[in-house]
Design a protein around this motif. Sequence first.
Motif, short mmCIF file in Angstrom:
data_model
loop_
_atom_site.label_atom_id
_atom_site.label_comp_id
_atom_site.label_asym_id
_atom_site.label_seq_id
_atom_site.Cartn_x
_atom_site.Cartn_y
_atom_site.Cartn_z
N LYS B 6 0.86 -1.19 0.00
CA LYS B 6 0.00 0.00 0.00
C LYS B 6 0.88 1.22 0.00
O LYS B 6 1.62 1.46 0.95
CB LYS B 6 -0.89 0.03 1.24
CG LYS B 6 -1.99 -0.97 1.20
CD LYS B 6 -2.84 -0.83 2.42
CE LYS B 6 -1.98 -1.08 3.64
NZ LYS B 6 -2.72 -0.97 4.89
N LYS B 7 0.87 1.92 -1.05
CA LYS B 7 1.59 3.18 -1.03
C LYS B 7 0.67 4.24 -1.61
O LYS B 7 -0.36 3.92 -2.20
CB LYS B 7 2.89 3.10 -1.83
CG LYS B 7 2.77 2.31 -3.11
CD LYS B 7 4.12 2.12 -3.75
CE LYS B 7 4.07 1.08 -4.85
NZ LYS B 7 5.33 0.80 -5.47
N SER B 8 1.10 5.46 -1.44
CA SER B 8 0.39 6.60 -2.00
C SER B 8 -1.03 6.71 -1.44
O SER B 8 -1.46 5.99 -0.56
CB SER B 8 0.35 6.55 -3.53
OG SER B 8 -0.71 5.73 -3.94
N ASN B 9 -1.74 7.59 -2.03
CA ASN B 9 -3.07 7.97 -1.62
C ASN B 9 -4.07 6.83 -1.73
O ASN B 9 -4.94 6.66 -0.90
CB ASN B 9 -3.48 9.13 -2.52
CG ASN B 9 -4.63 9.88 -1.94
OD1 ASN B 9 -5.06 9.56 -0.85
ND2 ASN B 9 -5.10 10.87 -2.63
N SER B 10 -3.91 6.04 -2.81
CA SER B 10 -4.89 5.00 -3.09
C SER B 10 -4.99 4.01 -1.93
O SER B 10 -6.08 3.57 -1.58
CB SER B 10 -4.51 4.29 -4.37
OG SER B 10 -5.42 3.28 -4.63
N GLY B 11 -3.86 3.67 -1.33
CA GLY B 11 -3.87 2.75 -0.21
C GLY B 11 -4.62 3.33 0.97
O GLY B 11 -5.41 2.65 1.64
N GLU B 12 -4.41 4.61 1.21
CA GLU B 12 -5.11 5.29 2.31
C GLU B 12 -6.62 5.26 2.07
O GLU B 12 -7.41 5.00 2.97
CB GLU B 12 -4.59 6.73 2.37
CG GLU B 12 -5.07 7.52 3.56
CD GLU B 12 -4.86 9.02 3.32
OE1 GLU B 12 -5.52 9.80 4.02
OE2 GLU B 12 -4.07 9.39 2.43
N VAL B 13 -6.99 5.53 0.81
CA VAL B 13 -8.42 5.52 0.45
C VAL B 13 -9.00 4.14 0.67
O VAL B 13 -10.06 3.97 1.28
CB VAL B 13 -8.59 5.96 -1.03
CG1 VAL B 13 -9.99 5.67 -1.50
CG2 VAL B 13 -8.22 7.40 -1.19
N ASP B 14 -8.26 3.11 0.20
CA ASP B 14 -8.75 1.74 0.36
C ASP B 14 -8.90 1.38 1.82
O ASP B 14 -9.89 0.77 2.22
CB ASP B 14 -7.77 0.77 -0.33
CG ASP B 14 -8.04 0.69 -1.81
OD1 ASP B 14 -9.19 0.90 -2.20
OD2 ASP B 14 -7.10 0.43 -2.57
N ALA B 15 -7.90 1.76 2.63
CA ALA B 15 -7.93 1.38 4.04
C ALA B 15 -9.12 2.00 4.75
O ALA B 15 -9.74 1.37 5.61
CB ALA B 15 -6.64 1.81 4.71
N SER B 16 -9.49 3.22 4.36
CA SER B 16 -10.60 3.90 5.04
C SER B 16 -11.92 3.20 4.76
O SER B 16 -12.89 3.36 5.50
CB SER B 16 -10.67 5.35 4.59
OG SER B 16 -11.16 5.42 3.27
#
Lengths: 196, 488
Positions: B6-16
């Motif tokens: 998980k890197k970058s913004n996309s990982g953060e979005v997915d995790a949320s």
Amino acid sequence: MSDELKSNISQPPDAGPTASRSTVPIWIILLTLLLLFLGAVYFDRHSGWFDKQVYAPYTSADELASYQPKSGEASMLAHGKAVYETYCGLCHGSDGLGKPAQAPPLAGSEWAAKDITSLARIPLAGLNGPIQVKGRDWNLSMAPMGASLSDADLAAVLTCIRESWGNKNGAVSADEVKAARAAISGHPPAAPNSPK
Amino acid sequence: MNKISKKSNSGEVDASLRVPLLALFGGAAFWLVVSSVLAMIASIKFHAPDFLANCPWLTYGRVQPAADDALLYGFCIPAGLGVALWLFAQLGRAPLRGAIVPVVAAKLWHLGVLVGLTGILSGNSTGFAWLEFPRAGSIILLFAYLLLALWAMMNFAARRERALFPSHWFLVAALFWFPWIYSTANLFLVAWPVRGVVQAIIGWWFAGNLLFVWLALVGIGTAFYFLPKFSGRPLQSYYLALFAFWTLILFGTWCGIPPGAPVPAWMPVLSSFAAVLTVVPVLAVAAIAWQTLCGSTNCEPKGGPFCFIRFGLMSFVLSSLMLIAMACPRISQVTEFTWFGPAQTQLQLYGFFAMTMFGAIYYLLPRAVGFELPFPKLARLQFWLSMFGVLLFIVPLAIGGVEQGMKLNNPNIAFMDATKAMLPFLRTSTIGLLLILLGNSLFALNIFAMTFVWEKSLVKKAFTVVTAPLEKPSASASLRRDQGEVKV
């Protein structure tokens, strides 16, 4: 977990999807317009234009009205016409002009304009001997063709005679026929010479 | 298990989105299996009337609407809402804030479905098609939907990527569409019933808007996101999609009143008019899909998410054409009150919408949770089971429905003969439902296993933290932070 099951999801997340800016194809606009036109024609023919009385399979308020039973003088005239064709039309003619040496005309006849008792007397009691109609003398014999008709049927046929072919002498009600029938009951067939 | 980097913004979005999506899809998978079990029971009763005949909870009149509602309200709507939440967050590149609210709303939604289905099976159905849930269930559903839609709209408003993609239009419209039609229909039919034939009109309007417009908005909006993803080409094109969107919501919402309806003639005539015009958005969607996929270099293995979505799009075109055909008076004279209608509904609900959702969920859930699918081969097997199941259900019933309609219209054929002639078709459709049941079970297995794997990883992580040696406080702190991040 084997390697072949790894799908492309271990790749770094790519950019979002994009959309090309090419224009809407003309065929779909033409198709829309064509369907709108055909749909409007279909709506015009079948909808009854939002009339809450019109249900399928009927398509308009006019069509619905044509199936409604008639009432008033119009229906009496239509009924009288049917009785006239059965009992009177053979001699007096569908056009009411009569036939030479067979029956005097009814169209424009002064007899049709006389009082209802005198007029009703002819079909109720029959008519023998000379009679003047529209300036001509007739000397024939008519059987009491209307004696067997009901008051309503006779009133209808008299209305038809008084209101057709240019005659405008007013309608005859069943009660008036009943009164006339009572007035002449027991009297022999009359042979009036001329209109009074 | 392969941990996805998980890197970058996309990982953060997915995790949320992880926990809300698991809550929505987990319940949806459960109701999906329940609905296919109920549908099997209902279908068997046609050729074995004694089957479960002594149990009032499982009589045909209760099982059939329960199966339909479990599929629509239990699976289709929460799955669609989950996919919409994920698409908004992905397209807008904005993580979901306050994820606890959608989780509670998802649990509430599934509670509403439980209340509603129990109501139907215990004999407390309202009696209106697609609105059978008793009042308590409907109120919970509407409230849960409003919460989910509110959070989706807040995420939409907070998007960092401001430019809109065609999927946005479809999904935003769908978020507003359902509360409008659901509250209107419930108020006029269940809460304060209107009188006489107006009830039937509102029922048809609601069913048409829910089954055609809402499902099409969500399903097509989702497909428009995945078509360029899978084909590697841009969507063809932005303006044609806009055209499809407006014609769909403009004409689709008038459909639904059958030509034989005993109501003033202008209503079914207007409905047929609108139905024929929905040919336009259907052809536009077909043209977009065709042109976007044409020349694509996708080499995904058979049965993957792409196959689901492609089959879903084909089912959308076919089921919409069947719907339009049923709105034409000449065809409706034959197909009305026959098995053609249920075949069309099944193709729309399962062949189009559920299949599209399966594809989307198989694609997005591994990303959101951070694990590969536990059983990817079974997911591919599900594609074949579901596809053949749908075909075995709808092809015999559509053909049999036409034959049944012709026999019913023929005064020389007795009613019982026309009904008995349907038996071979019904038997085949039961086999189709069996395949669908197996496919649905594989889907539920994958979703449940994935939830289990994720929970196990949480426990393992917590265990590591608890048993970590105390002499390195800094390492322990960083681990705790990791765990906190996962739980968000």
